[in-house]
Design an enzyme around this catalytic site. Sequence first.
Site, PDB file in Angstrom:
ATOM      1  N   GLY A 127      -4.356  -4.452  -3.777  1.00  0.00           N
ATOM      2  CA  GLY A 127      -5.339  -3.423  -4.131  1.00  0.00           C
ATOM      3  C   GLY A 127      -4.550  -2.200  -4.540  1.00  0.00           C
ATOM      4  N   HIS A 128      -4.496  -1.926  -5.828  1.00  0.00           N
ATOM      5  CA  HIS A 128      -3.675  -0.828  -6.348  1.00  0.00           C
ATOM      6  C   HIS A 128      -4.600   0.274  -6.856  1.00  0.00           C
ATOM      7  CE1 HIS A 128      -0.079  -3.769  -7.078  1.00  0.00           C
ATOM      8  NE2 HIS A 128      -0.458  -3.697  -5.825  1.00  0.00           N
ATOM      9  N   GLN A 161       2.260  -6.161  -3.099  1.00  0.00           N
ATOM     10  CA  GLN A 161       2.672  -6.201  -1.682  1.00  0.00           C
ATOM     11  C   GLN A 161       3.945  -5.363  -1.498  1.00  0.00           C
ATOM     12  OE1 GLN A 161       1.724  -9.630  -3.100  1.00  0.00           O
ATOM     13  NE2 GLN A 161      -0.234  -8.684  -2.676  1.00  0.00           N
ATOM     14  N   LYS A 180       1.972   2.076  -5.079  1.00  0.00           N
ATOM     15  CA  LYS A 180       2.544   1.517  -6.313  1.00  0.00           C
ATOM     16  C   LYS A 180       1.625   1.748  -7.513  1.00  0.00           C
ATOM     17  CE  LYS A 180       2.585  -2.522  -4.290  1.00  0.00           C
ATOM     18  NZ  LYS A 180       2.197  -2.107  -2.928  1.00  0.00           N
ATOM     19  N   ASP A 211       0.811  -1.224   0.000  1.00  0.00           N
ATOM     20  CA  ASP A 211       0.000   0.000   0.000  1.00  0.00           C
ATOM     21  C   ASP A 211       0.841   1.269   0.000  1.00  0.00           C
ATOM     22  OD1 ASP A 211      -2.173  -1.703   0.118  1.00  0.00           O
ATOM     23  OD2 ASP A 211      -2.291  -1.614   2.307  1.00  0.00           O
TER      24      ASP A 211
HETATM   25  P1  GDP Z   1      -0.633   0.236  -3.564  1.00  0.00           P
HETATM   26  O1  GDP Z   1      -1.203  -1.046  -3.052  1.00  0.00           O
HETATM   27  O2  GDP Z   1       0.830   0.354  -3.288  1.00  0.00           O
HETATM   28  O3  GDP Z   1      -0.953   0.511  -4.996  1.00  0.00           O
HETATM   29  O4  GDP Z   1      -1.325   1.402  -2.705  1.00  0.00           O
HETATM   30  P2  GDP Z   1      -2.898   1.525  -2.349  1.00  0.00           P
HETATM   31  O5  GDP Z   1      -3.626   1.939  -3.572  1.00  0.00           O
HETATM   32  O6  GDP Z   1      -3.358   0.315  -1.626  1.00  0.00           O
HETATM   33  O7  GDP Z   1      -2.853   2.675  -1.259  1.00  0.00           O
HETATM   34  C1  GDP Z   1      -2.299   3.926  -1.528  1.00  0.00           C
HETATM   35  C2  GDP Z   1      -3.375   5.002  -1.295  1.00  0.00           C
HETATM   36  O8  GDP Z   1      -2.774   6.266  -1.268  1.00  0.00           O
HETATM   37  C3  GDP Z   1      -4.406   5.065  -2.396  1.00  0.00           C
HETATM   38  O9  GDP Z   1      -5.637   5.470  -1.839  1.00  0.00           O
HETATM   39  C4  GDP Z   1      -3.856   6.135  -3.327  1.00  0.00           C
HETATM   40  O10 GDP Z   1      -4.886   6.792  -4.078  1.00  0.00           O
HETATM   41  C5  GDP Z   1      -3.262   7.073  -2.335  1.00  0.00           C
HETATM   42  N1  GDP Z   1      -2.088   7.842  -2.784  1.00  0.00           N
HETATM   43  C6  GDP Z   1      -1.044   7.459  -3.549  1.00  0.00           C
HETATM   44  N2  GDP Z   1      -0.105   8.423  -3.605  1.00  0.00           N
HETATM   45  C7  GDP Z   1      -0.572   9.446  -2.853  1.00  0.00           C
HETATM   46  C8  GDP Z   1      -0.042  10.721  -2.470  1.00  0.00           C
HETATM   47  O11 GDP Z   1       1.067  11.111  -2.832  1.00  0.00           O
HETATM   48  N3  GDP Z   1      -0.829  11.486  -1.644  1.00  0.00           N
HETATM   49  C9  GDP Z   1      -2.059  11.092  -1.215  1.00  0.00           C
HETATM   50  N4  GDP Z   1      -2.749  11.889  -0.412  1.00  0.00           N
HETATM   51  N5  GDP Z   1      -2.575   9.893  -1.548  1.00  0.00           N
HETATM   52  C10 GDP Z   1      -1.834   9.087  -2.333  1.00  0.00           C
HETATM   53  P1  IMO Z   2      -0.727  -4.283  -2.198  1.00  0.00           P
HETATM   54  O1  IMO Z   2      -0.229  -4.879  -3.494  1.00  0.00           O
HETATM   55  C1  IMO Z   2      -0.935  -4.547   2.142  1.00  0.00           C
HETATM   56  C2  IMO Z   2      -0.893  -8.571   3.875  1.00  0.00           C
HETATM   57  C3  IMO Z   2      -2.153  -8.993   4.586  1.00  0.00           C
HETATM   58  C4  IMO Z   2      -1.566  -9.911   5.636  1.00  0.00           C
HETATM   59  C5  IMO Z   2      -0.430 -10.604   4.877  1.00  0.00           C
HETATM   60  C6  IMO Z   2      -0.800 -11.956   4.310  1.00  0.00           C
HETATM   61  O2  IMO Z   2      -2.027  -3.578  -2.316  1.00  0.00           O
HETATM   62  O3  IMO Z   2       0.341  -3.463  -1.570  1.00  0.00           O
HETATM   63  P2  IMO Z   2      -2.287 -12.732   2.244  1.00  0.00           P
HETATM   64  O4  IMO Z   2      -3.737 -12.506   1.946  1.00  0.00           O
HETATM   65  O5  IMO Z   2      -1.356 -12.215   1.196  1.00  0.00           O
HETATM   66  O6  IMO Z   2      -1.983 -14.145   2.623  1.00  0.00           O
HETATM   67  O7  IMO Z   2      -2.022 -11.871   3.589  1.00  0.00           O
HETATM   68  O8  IMO Z   2      -0.089  -9.739   3.816  1.00  0.00           O
HETATM   69  N1  IMO Z   2      -1.093  -8.109   2.474  1.00  0.00           N
HETATM   70  C7  IMO Z   2      -1.062  -6.820   2.097  1.00  0.00           C
HETATM   71  N2  IMO Z   2      -0.950  -5.698   2.843  1.00  0.00           N
HETATM   72  N3  IMO Z   2      -0.994  -4.480   0.796  1.00  0.00           N
HETATM   73  C8  IMO Z   2      -1.089  -5.594   0.047  1.00  0.00           C
HETATM   74  O9  IMO Z   2      -1.028  -5.573  -1.297  1.00  0.00           O
HETATM   75  C9  IMO Z   2      -1.174  -6.844   0.702  1.00  0.00           C
HETATM   76  N4  IMO Z   2      -1.287  -8.116   0.279  1.00  0.00           N
HETATM   77  C10 IMO Z   2      -1.222  -8.888   1.383  1.00  0.00           C
HETATM   78  O10 IMO Z   2      -2.825  -7.894   5.157  1.00  0.00           O
HETATM   79  O11 IMO Z   2      -0.985  -9.151   6.661  1.00  0.00           O
HETATM   80 MG    MG Z   3      -2.778  -1.706  -1.841  1.00  0.00          MG
END
Ligand code: GDP
Ligand code: IMO
Ligand code: MG
Length: 436
Positions: free
Chosen positions: A51-52, A234, A27, A24
Amino acid sequence: MPGSATPAALPAAHRVVLGLQWGDEGKGKIIDVLAAHCDLVVRCQGGANAGHTVVVGGRKTVLHLLPSGILHRHVRCLIGHGVVLDPVALGHELDELAAGGCDIAGRLLISERAHLVLPTHPLLDRAYEAARGAGKVGTTLRGIGPCYADKALRTGIRAGDLVDLPAVERAVRARIAHANALAQAWGVEPLDADAALASWLPAAQRIAPLVGDAIAALHAAVDAGQRVLFEGAQGVQLDIDVGTYPFVTSSNTGIGGVLTGTGISHRQIGEVIGVIKAYTTRVGSGPFVTELADERGERLRQRGQEFGATTGRPRRCGWLDLVAVRQACRLNGVDALALTKLDILDGEPELALCVAYRLDGRELTAPPARCADLERVQPVYEVLPGWQRPVSGARGVADLPEAARAYIARIERFLAVPVRWIGTGAARDALIERAP
Ligand code: GDP
Ligand code: IMO
Ligand code: MG
């Protein structure tokens, strides 16, 4: 000259994007931005646990299995063989994209070697978690671990098997009978095979035409001089080998997973980009040295909207842990960093960076292997002044408050890696790019 005309002698322009924390990091947004200059985006490992998030024109899209370049109409996407693919989840995602007007026709290829998440896998994920009790990992319950376990046990079913759907149905029924026996022993509700297959089989049949030889497609693109972007899922601290085991996911989330999960050669990787949040978050259980279990952590969670993009769970929040990130940079040969969510730190009176760990009177410069030790580690902090003027709207580094520039400079000096991108908001254009 031997070897001078081989592909190895060509410039390696292809980029990898990896999360360096516990996932999270942002990416999805970085990949979406970089994909504008790419031809092909490739998912390497993980599955619908990811979840991207991509925000374009005020519209938010959360991608779980589809590569985050998919919103660019010129970009083709591959799902590599390191991914564990849930046909039902992919079907939902394709429907959502179609409803949003995104046409993926002819732009998506799924590796025939990718393992399929079967109805048994979420069931077993729940059963294993229940059996762990208080020691549960806090998985996403998407069946990721059990699917990789079947792969390692050589009892998995792969996307390429979908050419013979009746054989797949027979195999899935056998897997359900096997899983139900385990579930019963653990007191977990068994699966109704007919009901489970009623949704799974049509979803599998739907994706079958998208399955093919992704290795050949990848190398054809490379040989044709196309630009490829590899999308990690991840983060390195969740890596099954070097992460905070057993509180990790079931794949290699670093550069190793990119190579083994796609069939690209190490010689063809030109640049490894590491994504870090300006602070740290973690979903699920496990050690978190810099966690803030106070109002400062709550403030980061609310300001950063730190709730899981896949499960909606509140993310645990804390200061930036440079010890863990430095280890991730070393292990993955990170060339440049994207520092996201700097805007979330606006208004904090002071900021802390974890620059060492202390354990039993000793100072550690890298995370210890055992979680029992990591749980006892004390963070050594360097405290820096915060900034009171918002960073959003800054077009270049020069527009940032001086304290924000000092924060970034300290991170770069500690990690010995340049920060090339700075996120100042969720939208695609809320990103400062610095010249290399
Ligand atoms: P990922 O799994 O690495 O793709 O990240 P996620 O999408 O799960 O979580 C990142 C969250 O931060 C999302 O809600 C993005 O829309 C948000 N986000 C990404 N970059 C920025 C930033 O520079 N500032 C803010 N405020 N939100 C951001
Ligand atoms: P992205 O790509 C954050 C965490 C879960 C748990 C551990 C194992 O969006 O960054 P799993 O279901 O993979 O067996 O869970 O890994 N986890 C993540 N945490 N971002 C993710 O993906 C994750 N994918 C798995 O919360 O702690
Ligand atoms: Mg994510």
